[in-house]
Scaffold this motif. Sequence first.
Motif, PDB file in Angstrom:
ATOM      1  N   CYS A   1       0.895  -1.179   0.000  1.00 59.15           N
ATOM      2  CA  CYS A   1       0.000   0.000   0.000  1.00 59.15           C
ATOM      3  C   CYS A   1       0.928   1.222   0.000  1.00 59.15           C
TER       4      CYS A   1
ATOM      5  N   PRO B   1       1.739   7.783  -0.913  1.00 58.75           N
ATOM      6  CA  PRO B   1       2.620   8.432  -1.897  1.00 58.75           C
ATOM      7  C   PRO B   1       4.092   8.012  -1.830  1.00 58.75           C
ATOM      8  N   GLY B   2       4.467   7.122  -0.900  1.00 62.02           N
ATOM      9  CA  GLY B   2       5.828   6.581  -0.960  1.00 62.02           C
ATOM     10  C   GLY B   2       6.652   6.717   0.306  1.00 62.02           C
ATOM     11  N   GLY B   3       6.067   7.267   1.366  1.00 66.22           N
ATOM     12  CA  GLY B   3       6.840   7.529   2.590  1.00 66.22           C
ATOM     13  C   GLY B   3       7.506   6.291   3.176  1.00 66.22           C
TER      14      GLY B   3
ATOM     15  N   ASN C   1      -4.661   2.349  -6.238  1.00 66.40           N
ATOM     16  CA  ASN C   1      -5.360   3.528  -6.748  1.00 66.40           C
ATOM     17  C   ASN C   1      -4.516   4.191  -7.847  1.00 66.40           C
TER      18      ASN C   1
ATOM     19  N   PRO D   1      -4.211  -6.786  -3.298  1.00 67.59           N
ATOM     20  CA  PRO D   1      -3.489  -7.782  -2.496  1.00 67.59           C
ATOM     21  C   PRO D   1      -3.842  -9.225  -2.879  1.00 67.59           C
TER      22      PRO D   1
ATOM     23  N   ASP E   1       1.106  -0.826   5.071  1.00 68.49           N
ATOM     24  CA  ASP E   1       0.710   0.421   5.742  1.00 68.49           C
ATOM     25  C   ASP E   1      -0.759   0.597   5.339  1.00 68.49           C
TER      26      ASP E   1
ATOM     27  N   PRO F   1      -4.787   0.930   4.571  1.00 64.87           N
ATOM     28  CA  PRO F   1      -5.849   1.939   4.591  1.00 64.87           C
ATOM     29  C   PRO F   1      -6.636   1.758   5.888  1.00 64.87           C
TER      30      PRO F   1
ATOM     31  N   ARG G   1     -11.516  -4.898   5.907  1.00 66.53           N
ATOM     32  CA  ARG G   1     -10.622  -4.754   4.753  1.00 66.53           C
ATOM     33  C   ARG G   1      -9.172  -5.083   5.143  1.00 66.53           C
TER      34      ARG G   1
ATOM     35  N   ILE H   1      -6.581  -7.783   3.522  1.00 67.35           N
ATOM     36  CA  ILE H   1      -5.268  -7.402   2.978  1.00 67.35           C
ATOM     37  C   ILE H   1      -4.170  -8.260   3.612  1.00 67.35           C
TER      38      ILE H   1
HETATM   39  C1  LIG Z   1      -1.978   4.704   4.546  1.00 69.90           C
HETATM   40  S1  LIG Z   1      -1.984   4.835   2.840  1.00 69.90           S
HETATM   41  C2  LIG Z   1      -0.340   4.379   2.422  1.00 69.90           C
HETATM   42  C3  LIG Z   1       0.699   5.441   2.722  1.00 69.90           C
HETATM   43  C4  LIG Z   1       2.075   5.049   2.223  1.00 69.90           C
HETATM   44  N1  LIG Z   1       2.465   3.758   2.731  1.00 69.90           N
HETATM   45  C5  LIG Z   1       3.126   6.057   2.598  1.00 69.90           C
HETATM   46  O1  LIG Z   1       3.852   5.844   3.594  1.00 69.90           O
HETATM   47  O2  LIG Z   1       3.264   7.060   1.904  1.00 69.90           O
HETATM   48  C6  LIG Z   1      -2.866   3.405   2.357  1.00 69.90           C
HETATM   49  C7  LIG Z   1      -2.882   3.128   0.876  1.00 69.90           C
HETATM   50  O3  LIG Z   1      -3.626   1.909   0.652  1.00 69.90           O
HETATM   51  C8  LIG Z   1      -4.340   2.031  -0.560  1.00 69.90           C
HETATM   52  N2  LIG Z   1      -5.500   1.098  -0.524  1.00 69.90           N
HETATM   53  C9  LIG Z   1      -6.822   1.400  -0.377  1.00 69.90           C
HETATM   54  N3  LIG Z   1      -7.558   0.275  -0.400  1.00 69.90           N
HETATM   55  C10 LIG Z   1      -6.697  -0.748  -0.545  1.00 69.90           C
HETATM   56  C11 LIG Z   1      -6.866  -2.165  -0.639  1.00 69.90           C
HETATM   57  N4  LIG Z   1      -8.064  -2.743  -0.556  1.00 69.90           N
HETATM   58  N5  LIG Z   1      -5.757  -2.908  -0.805  1.00 69.90           N
HETATM   59  C12 LIG Z   1      -4.539  -2.340  -0.875  1.00 69.90           C
HETATM   60  N6  LIG Z   1      -4.326  -1.012  -0.785  1.00 69.90           N
HETATM   61  C13 LIG Z   1      -5.384  -0.226  -0.615  1.00 69.90           C
HETATM   62  C14 LIG Z   1      -4.753   3.482  -0.617  1.00 69.90           C
HETATM   63  O4  LIG Z   1      -4.977   3.874  -1.957  1.00 69.90           O
HETATM   64  C15 LIG Z   1      -3.565   4.196   0.033  1.00 69.90           C
HETATM   65  O5  LIG Z   1      -2.660   4.664  -0.932  1.00 69.90           O
END
Ligand SMILES: C[S@@+](CC[C@H](N)C(=O)[O-])C[C@H]1O[C@@H](n2cnc3c(N)ncnc32)[C@H](O)[C@@H]1O
Length: 303
Positions: free
Chosen positions: A118, A121-123, A143, A169, A185, A187, A215, A219
């Motif tokens: 997940c 934006p890449g952190g 996304n 996933p 990481d 959602p 969810r 995952i």
């Molecule tokens: C908390 S953010 C990730 C932040 C990222 N790891 C960072 O450190 O920049 C969670 C991410 O999971 C994605 N996401 C949403 N639903 C999801 C799903 N069912 N399976 C996997 N990823 C999902 C979202 O689009 C989002 O980009």
Amino acid sequence: MMPDSPSHAELRLCSRLQLSESSSAALIRALRAGESSRQAVVLTPRAPQDYVPPFACVDTSEWGWLPPGVFVPQDGEKPTVHEDYREHGYYYSLDLSSCWESAALAEVPPPASSLDLCAAPGGKTMLMVARHLPLQHVANEVNASRRGILRQNLEHCGVPNTEVTGLRPDQWAETNRLFDLLLVDAPCSGQSLLAKGIRNPGCLGASMVNGNAKRQKGILLAAVRCVAPGGHLLYTTCTYDPDENEKVVAYILKRVPGWSAVEIPALESFRSILAAFPAYRMLPEHGFGAGGFSCLLRHNPQH
Ligand SMILES: C[S@@+](CC[C@H](N)C(=O)[O-])C[C@H]1O[C@@H](n2cnc3c(N)ncnc32)[C@H](O)[C@@H]1O
């Protein structure tokens, strides 16, 4: 002292976290004030050797858990106005809570391959490559528009050996590709957004929490199938509720044989009292940002 008339949802959260009266009051105050955001930067592969960012930083030498390559700007500094950030991509800006959530990677041996499931934006990918540069890294984001931002960030920061993908996933689990390290990481309901002053209606309510927990379990059930024998999986969220954190991990540990949670000595003071296994929660009152949850899982190669 408890703030005036805490709402039912605020009290429900504090009770689920089994907080003392003073900790409950501190959390509710932080959620209402919305001022707990704290910025950090992590150096990228583009940064020259021995690079030091061009702004004043806090002395973090006593914290004991800060991942390598992370600097915390002093109040009033604006790290993102500098050319080193905008033009050269020498560092990436993110929330200090994200850095705290990644501290558990200190207990992971250098992986040859890793998958950030997940990633946008890449952190977390940036924090991971600042510690280990795997021979092969996959940054996955379901996304499409967020995947575009992820790609731009990785390019700007010069992250090498990285493939960007957009599988769900469950699709990843069907590929039979195995990685030494998985980052999930997840959602989540994003309760910590409130402590940053960002509106997030319904995030304290049972329906949003339950939907996210469901969810997250899905995952993780897929994610464990992508880990090589003896590998690691780091599960993190930026929300407080145990149903999206300890209970999700407990569900996996019960349902999938061969996994255990790993002690993180550097995070001992953040250890959750809500799990029988090592898991860690940071709240805004700790002073390191808006808060989050972190649990590192290890696969036993005998399984
Ligand atoms: C908390 S953010 C990730 C932040 C990222 N790891 C960072 O450190 O920049 C969670 C991410 O999971 C994605 N996401 C949403 N639903 C999801 C799903 N069912 N399976 C996997 N990823 C999902 C979202 O689009 C989002 O980009």
